[in-house]
Design a protein around this motif. Sequence first.
Motif, short mmCIF file in Angstrom:
data_model
loop_
_atom_site.label_atom_id
_atom_site.label_comp_id
_atom_site.label_asym_id
_atom_site.label_seq_id
_atom_site.Cartn_x
_atom_site.Cartn_y
_atom_site.Cartn_z
N ASN A 167 64.97 44.83 78.46
CA ASN A 167 63.92 44.62 79.45
C ASN A 167 62.52 44.86 78.93
N ASP A 168 62.39 45.19 77.64
CA ASP A 168 61.06 45.20 77.04
C ASP A 168 61.21 44.92 75.55
N MET A 169 60.08 44.73 74.87
CA MET A 169 60.15 44.30 73.47
C MET A 169 60.68 45.41 72.55
N SER A 170 60.54 46.67 72.94
CA SER A 170 61.12 47.75 72.13
C SER A 170 62.63 47.56 72.06
N ALA A 171 63.23 47.23 73.19
CA ALA A 171 64.68 47.02 73.23
C ALA A 171 65.06 45.81 72.39
N VAL A 172 64.27 44.74 72.53
CA VAL A 172 64.57 43.54 71.74
C VAL A 172 64.51 43.88 70.25
N SER A 173 63.52 44.68 69.85
CA SER A 173 63.38 44.99 68.43
C SER A 173 64.60 45.74 67.89
N ARG A 174 65.24 46.56 68.75
CA ARG A 174 66.42 47.30 68.30
C ARG A 174 67.66 46.40 68.20
N LEU A 175 67.66 45.34 68.99
CA LEU A 175 68.86 44.49 69.07
C LEU A 175 68.76 43.25 68.18
N ALA A 176 67.53 42.79 67.98
CA ALA A 176 67.31 41.48 67.36
C ALA A 176 68.03 41.34 66.03
N ALA A 196 84.43 47.71 91.88
CA ALA A 196 85.58 47.31 91.07
C ALA A 196 86.39 46.21 91.75
N ASN A 197 86.39 46.22 93.08
CA ASN A 197 87.20 45.23 93.80
C ASN A 197 86.39 44.04 94.33
N TRP A 198 85.10 44.00 94.02
CA TRP A 198 84.26 42.92 94.55
C TRP A 198 84.38 41.67 93.67
N PRO A 199 84.16 40.51 94.28
CA PRO A 199 84.25 39.27 93.51
C PRO A 199 82.98 38.98 92.69
N VAL A 200 82.63 39.90 91.81
CA VAL A 200 81.51 39.64 90.89
C VAL A 200 82.07 39.61 89.47
N ASP A 201 81.49 38.80 88.61
CA ASP A 201 81.97 38.69 87.23
C ASP A 201 81.36 39.75 86.34
N THR A 202 80.07 40.02 86.59
CA THR A 202 79.32 40.91 85.70
C THR A 202 78.69 42.02 86.52
N VAL A 203 78.69 43.23 85.96
CA VAL A 203 77.99 44.34 86.61
C VAL A 203 77.02 44.93 85.60
N TYR A 204 75.74 44.97 85.99
CA TYR A 204 74.71 45.61 85.16
C TYR A 204 74.59 47.06 85.59
N LEU A 205 74.61 47.97 84.61
CA LEU A 205 74.58 49.40 84.92
C LEU A 205 73.41 50.08 84.22
N GLY A 206 73.07 51.24 84.73
CA GLY A 206 72.07 52.07 84.07
C GLY A 206 70.80 52.20 84.88
N GLU A 207 69.98 53.19 84.51
CA GLU A 207 68.70 53.41 85.19
C GLU A 207 67.64 52.57 84.48
N THR A 208 66.96 51.71 85.24
CA THR A 208 65.96 50.85 84.62
C THR A 208 64.54 51.18 85.07
N VAL A 209 64.41 52.01 86.12
CA VAL A 209 63.10 52.19 86.74
C VAL A 209 62.37 53.44 86.26
N CYS A 210 63.04 54.61 86.34
CA CYS A 210 62.31 55.86 86.10
C CYS A 210 63.13 56.82 85.27
N THR A 249 68.27 48.21 79.99
CA THR A 249 67.29 49.17 79.46
C THR A 249 66.13 49.33 80.45
N PHE A 250 65.30 50.36 80.18
CA PHE A 250 64.13 50.61 81.02
C PHE A 250 63.21 49.41 81.05
N GLU A 251 62.58 49.26 82.19
CA GLU A 251 61.60 48.21 82.38
C GLU A 251 60.31 48.56 81.64
#
Lengths: 150, 345, 315
Positions: free
Chosen positions: C110-119, C40-54, C83-85
């Motif tokens: 991170n995969d085409m299933s996710a794109v299909s839900r968002l597109a 929260a206090n670091w000088p980053v603009d964007t934070v990506y969250l969530g489990e992407t691996v397993c 999203t999951f890889e």
Amino acid sequence: MTLAPSPRLPRTVQKVVNRLPRYPASRAFTTLLNFTLRRKFPADVLEALEDHCFVIEAEDAGVQLMFTVRRKRFVPTNTLTEPTLHFRASTWDYITLAAREADPDTLFFNRRLSIEGDTETALLVKNTMDTIDIPRTRALLKMMLRAHSP
Amino acid sequence: MAALSPQATPSSARMRLVCPAGTLPALKVAVDEGADDVYLGFKDQTNARNFAGLNFNDATIREGIAYAHRKGAQVLIALNTYPQPHNWRNWRAAVDRAAEVGADAIIVADAGVLRYACKTHPNLRLHLSVQGSATSHEAINFYYEHFGIHRAVLPRVLAVEQAEKVIARTPVEIEVFGFGSLSIMVEGRCALSSYATGESPNTHGGCSPAKAIRWQTSSAGMESRLGGVLIDRFADNEHPGYPTLCRGRFRVNGDVYYPFEEPTSLNTLELLQPLQAMGVKAIKIEGRQRSPAYVEAVTRVWRAALNHCAAEPQHYHVKPEWQNALAQISEGHQCTLGAYHRPWR
Amino acid sequence: MHFGCLSQALAMSAPLKLTLGPLLYFWPRDSVLSFYKEVANWPVDTVYLGETVCSRRRELRLKDWITIGEALQAMGKEVVLSTFELIETDADLRLLQSLVNQSLFRVEANDMSAVSRLAGRIPFIAGPFLNIYNSDTLAFFAEQGATRWVANVELARDGIAAITAETPFSIETEVFAYGRLPLAVSARCFTARYHNLTKDHCEFRCLNYPDGLLVETQDDQSFLVMNGVQTQSAGVHNLLPELAELRAVEATHLRLSPQSRHMAEVVTLFAQTLAGTFNPTWANQELTALMPDAPCNGYWMGKPGITYTEKERVL
């Protein structure tokens, strides 16, 4: 699963081949290559092989064929320079390869075909050989193999 | 999303046998031995088996297509790598060439290439390559909606039950891998090769490029190196494998073993009947880099097995002579069911 | 690249923003919570969250990630859920749906299933695993609603430059700039395999390896790390010395991938060097000392990813 060991060369053939001096054997071999295969090799492949030295060794027969490619022809060499590729296999396995009865990768994975040297050139040679159709020669070799099959 | 009806597939439906051809003689033996489809590539980076001396030029491709069509087989051209800015025009040209020489379909991974093909050649059939990494029906249906793909090749990471669910929920024909030297990583999602050599299947159409390979004999035995990285060492009584990274022998906390996978081949002969019953449309054989002798032997066995399975699905069983013939030519000499069956699940 | 060209590039471009990539490793719940409390206090603009691996890693559920996201958003961070890889099961698809259903944060697909839900419905970020290697493909994802793309780690400087140059529309470009590189994904778990366990009964061994499990060659070269189903480089990809070139290729965001120790210092070194307050040569020396392994930067140079080319002169 391992392949059965390759049959040995018939003793009489072995004796004859053993007596052949190396250079004349290489000369005979390149003449055969130029006669049967050269025209079927694509020009760009022959160019890529230009001046590379190759050794084909059949340990059971005690034969070492050494040759290179000059001006798109196979020519025998007697040099002691490091070859680009050094093949080792039994005579029988070479014949099964030429007859397309055996798959080179299979022989390689089974350590019946050893290839030392530049892998890309080896692939080029292998893949080019695969594109070449010599049905009559192959049929003849297959007959030979059947006749001597263990 | 368009209404997608579940695919109604009679369990007796015959699966197509899709065989590899790296050269014209391989194509001919595949057709002669009963392949329904033969897939091949051009001599460049547009396909995932870009090796020296392999693949087809315009003359051989025309001869090959004529030969296949004369005998009732179809020819699929693989354009399944990812074009990059400096060379993407080659992919467009390759799509045009494929259409011009009369290919029955092209196998594509990149969305940009799919978009181009579907706009420019609306009658050219499109197959989604395994390199497209589509692992769910949603992903496959997305490609269907946008590009009208006709068939999709499933990544091998999916287990049989997962493949079945995908098939039930897509109008797209599903092709699965049946046999060959395969990686444990998701296709289209592996950069191990470029990490060591600068070239990967996605970018250059090949894993472990030959020019990066060195075989050396040392006091420790025969060594295989890729881009200088030691992949494996073989004692005199061991069989060396082609040095792909996921089949290398490495050390983890002092244990030397195959951390990713043993060098084995995939073989799903045992699963043929369930695959057919669930509606798989095509079985793919890997090995465009292998010799005509390999293609001949594999096609012969799989033709016999598919015929047997189509004719008598309830009595289908794997004949020992088939397994024996396949074991002779597989890398690593062990045939596994791969991800389809998961002892490690 | 020479001086004139560099200063021109520096003058022309908007400031580069820092992003904190999704946590790729499996850490205990408390470690994750305290890590993001610091972020929260670091000088980053964007934070990506969530489990992407397993999908078996469930120390935090989606609602926990959303709670963390809300706190970070309150501190002015842009929060993105990744999203999951690899999507394998119906359960993965259901989780994907809940991720898409929330309306608080944007989503990295991170995969085409996710794109299909968002597109065509929700603007999204095209993640590094979507295989965008050329401008035609980037245009396709932009048409589907991507407002930012993360370049595949294999893409070299020249490739990224060509893509941004060929792209007529406006889209943000994010480059993986620091951390062990995610190189491959499998359905098989290599960490479980090492422990002779099956994936479904893995006893969550990944918890023991907060920066992955090292794979060395038989001649002692540190080579890869296993991170469950994911395989990463052992080498730490580092583009800190390449800030001028990153601006020149029109990158807008730099992704820093979390490591278990010294991450605050890593972020600070990047931020202060970007701001011009730290000497880049000094900062890079400091950074190298904080890495879990040797640095690499080959991909950026168009070379094997494992290689490291030291910059002769850093501006």
